[in-house]
Design an enzyme around this catalytic site. Structure first.
Site, PDB file in Angstrom:
ATOM      1  N   LEU A  15      -4.188  -6.029  -4.860  1.00 37.60           N
ATOM      2  CA  LEU A  15      -3.094  -5.167  -4.736  1.00 37.60           C
ATOM      3  C   LEU A  15      -1.761  -5.672  -4.316  1.00 37.60           C
ATOM      4  O   LEU A  15      -1.694  -6.128  -3.366  1.00 37.60           O
ATOM      5  CB  LEU A  15      -3.703  -3.988  -3.904  1.00 37.60           C
ATOM      6  CG  LEU A  15      -2.726  -2.596  -3.462  1.00 37.60           C
ATOM      7  CD1 LEU A  15      -2.678  -2.079  -5.065  1.00 37.60           C
ATOM      8  CD2 LEU A  15      -3.470  -1.935  -2.381  1.00 37.60           C
ATOM      9  N   ASP A  16      -0.751  -5.165  -5.040  1.00 42.21           N
ATOM     10  CA  ASP A  16       0.590  -5.582  -4.616  1.00 42.21           C
ATOM     11  C   ASP A  16       1.037  -7.156  -4.173  1.00 42.21           C
ATOM     12  O   ASP A  16       1.802  -7.316  -3.454  1.00 42.21           O
ATOM     13  CB  ASP A  16       0.791  -4.758  -3.349  1.00 42.21           C
ATOM     14  CG  ASP A  16       0.974  -3.167  -3.639  1.00 42.21           C
ATOM     15  OD1 ASP A  16       1.442  -2.945  -4.773  1.00 42.21           O
ATOM     16  OD2 ASP A  16       0.699  -2.640  -2.798  1.00 42.21           O
ATOM     17  N   GLU A  17       0.141  -7.791  -5.123  1.00 43.08           N
ATOM     18  CA  GLU A  17       0.330  -9.356  -4.522  1.00 43.08           C
ATOM     19  C   GLU A  17       0.363 -10.219  -5.951  1.00 43.08           C
ATOM     20  O   GLU A  17       0.576 -11.278  -5.921  1.00 43.08           O
ATOM     21  CB  GLU A  17      -1.022  -9.934  -3.988  1.00 43.08           C
ATOM     22  CG  GLU A  17      -1.120  -9.354  -2.543  1.00 43.08           C
ATOM     23  CD  GLU A  17      -2.343 -10.167  -1.739  1.00 43.08           C
ATOM     24  OE1 GLU A  17      -2.737 -11.243  -2.316  1.00 43.08           O
ATOM     25  OE2 GLU A  17      -2.483  -9.728  -0.822  1.00 43.08           O
ATOM     26  N   GLY A  56       0.753  -1.329   0.136  1.00 49.36           N
ATOM     27  CA  GLY A  56       0.114  -0.108  -0.028  1.00 49.36           C
ATOM     28  C   GLY A  56       0.677   1.321   0.081  1.00 49.36           C
ATOM     29  O   GLY A  56       1.981   1.140  -0.323  1.00 49.36           O
TER      30      GLY A  56
END
Length: 296
Positions: free
Chosen positions: A238-240, A212
């Protein structure tokens, strides 16, 4: 299953790059080598990996024709029966083709500048066809490099329309993939799905830690001694997304959050450059939620 290939791949070639994955079983490498030998190709580079956890086999091979240029469509056609025999998820490309790339950026230009400079010097085998941004800060930099700059402002209410503009631009320019070079917007699930495996993001943290916003400030609060950056494929989570490359830099208790940001920017440049390079060279294969990267 033969993955889609760009129209630019359909001419005559002297070198090709093959990458594929399939269930691991005896005889795969020998069959591939024999199939291309019969077409007059010599193996110039080859890497392979067997994943004992998934039972999958991965391979990337660069082959050079000993009989002059050949029709890429014909080479693919000849290889198709073998690919079906082993139920391969495969791609075959012109090794000399430079993928067309659109770069998205916001206000921070360190990653963008590094990509532009590497491209201009000829060390990054891509063709940067456009830069899009929700701000105008990087317009002069792109003008200096001679790259078309598209200012596409975005708000919560116009996000869907703005993303459609990005997608339409990529289609118009026949772009092969999108690079988010510190583009500080979260892509919608819809756009993530349409660009699956074709959008690379740089996250200013060593994922899966500090996801994040403001990860360097999160790291400072935790007193970490290593900070890093992660380049990954974009997914709706998100961000994975599957990680392509990561790097770290040692820091100390004396570093302020602003100092961590400056140190981190150097790491981000290198990590994103490597990810773009390896993707452009077809060195990255998806392995469920992970990647196999043949970078050596």
């Amino acid at each position: 299953m033969n993955a889609s290939n760009t129209l630019a791949d359909n001419g005559h070639v002297s070198e090709v790059v093959l990458r594929f994955s399939c269930n691991d079983q005896p005889g795969i490498v020998a069959a591939v080598a024999n199939a291309f030998a019969l077409q007059g190709f010599n193996i110039r580079e080859s890497s392979q990996f067997e994943d004992p956890h998934t039972g999958k086999f991965f391979m990337r091979t660069v082959l050079s024709s000993c009989q002059g240029e050949k029709s890429l469509a014909q080479v693919r056609s000849v290889f198709q029966p073998l690919a079906q025999r082993f139920d391969m998820d495969w791609q075959l490309h012109d090794y000399q083709y430079k993928p067309k790339v659109v770069i998205a950026v916001s206000k921070w230009g360190h990653c963008l500048e590094h990509l532009l400079n590497s491209w201009k010097r000829g060390v990054l085998p891509i063709d940067i066809v456009a830069v899009v941004s929700n701000h105008q800060d990087m317009a002069s930099l792109c003008q200096w490099y001679g790259v078309p700059y598209h200012y596409l402002p975005v708000t919560k209410d116009t996000k869907a329309e703005q993303e459609q503009q990005i997608l339409a631009l990529m289609q118009e320019l026949a772009a092969d993939f999108l690079v988010l070079a510190r583009y500080m917007q979260i892509l919608s699930d819809n756009l993530c799905q349409q660009l699956k495996g074709k959008a690379i993001n740089i996250h200013h943290s060593f994922l899966p830690g500090f996801k994040g916003a403001k990860p360097y400030h999160q790291a400072h609060q935790r007193g970490v001694k290593l900070i890093g950056a992660t380049a990954h494929y974009v997914t709706p989570d998100l961000d994975e997304g599957p990680i392509i490359e990561q790097a770290v830099e040692r820091v100390t208790h004396a570093n302020t959050p602003d100092a961590l940001v400056e140190i981190g920017r150097d790491v981000e440049r290198v990590v994103l450059y490597r990810a773009v390079l390896w993707h452009a060279q077809h060195r990255v294969l998806l392995n469920e939620d992970k990647t196999v990267v043949f970078n050596r």
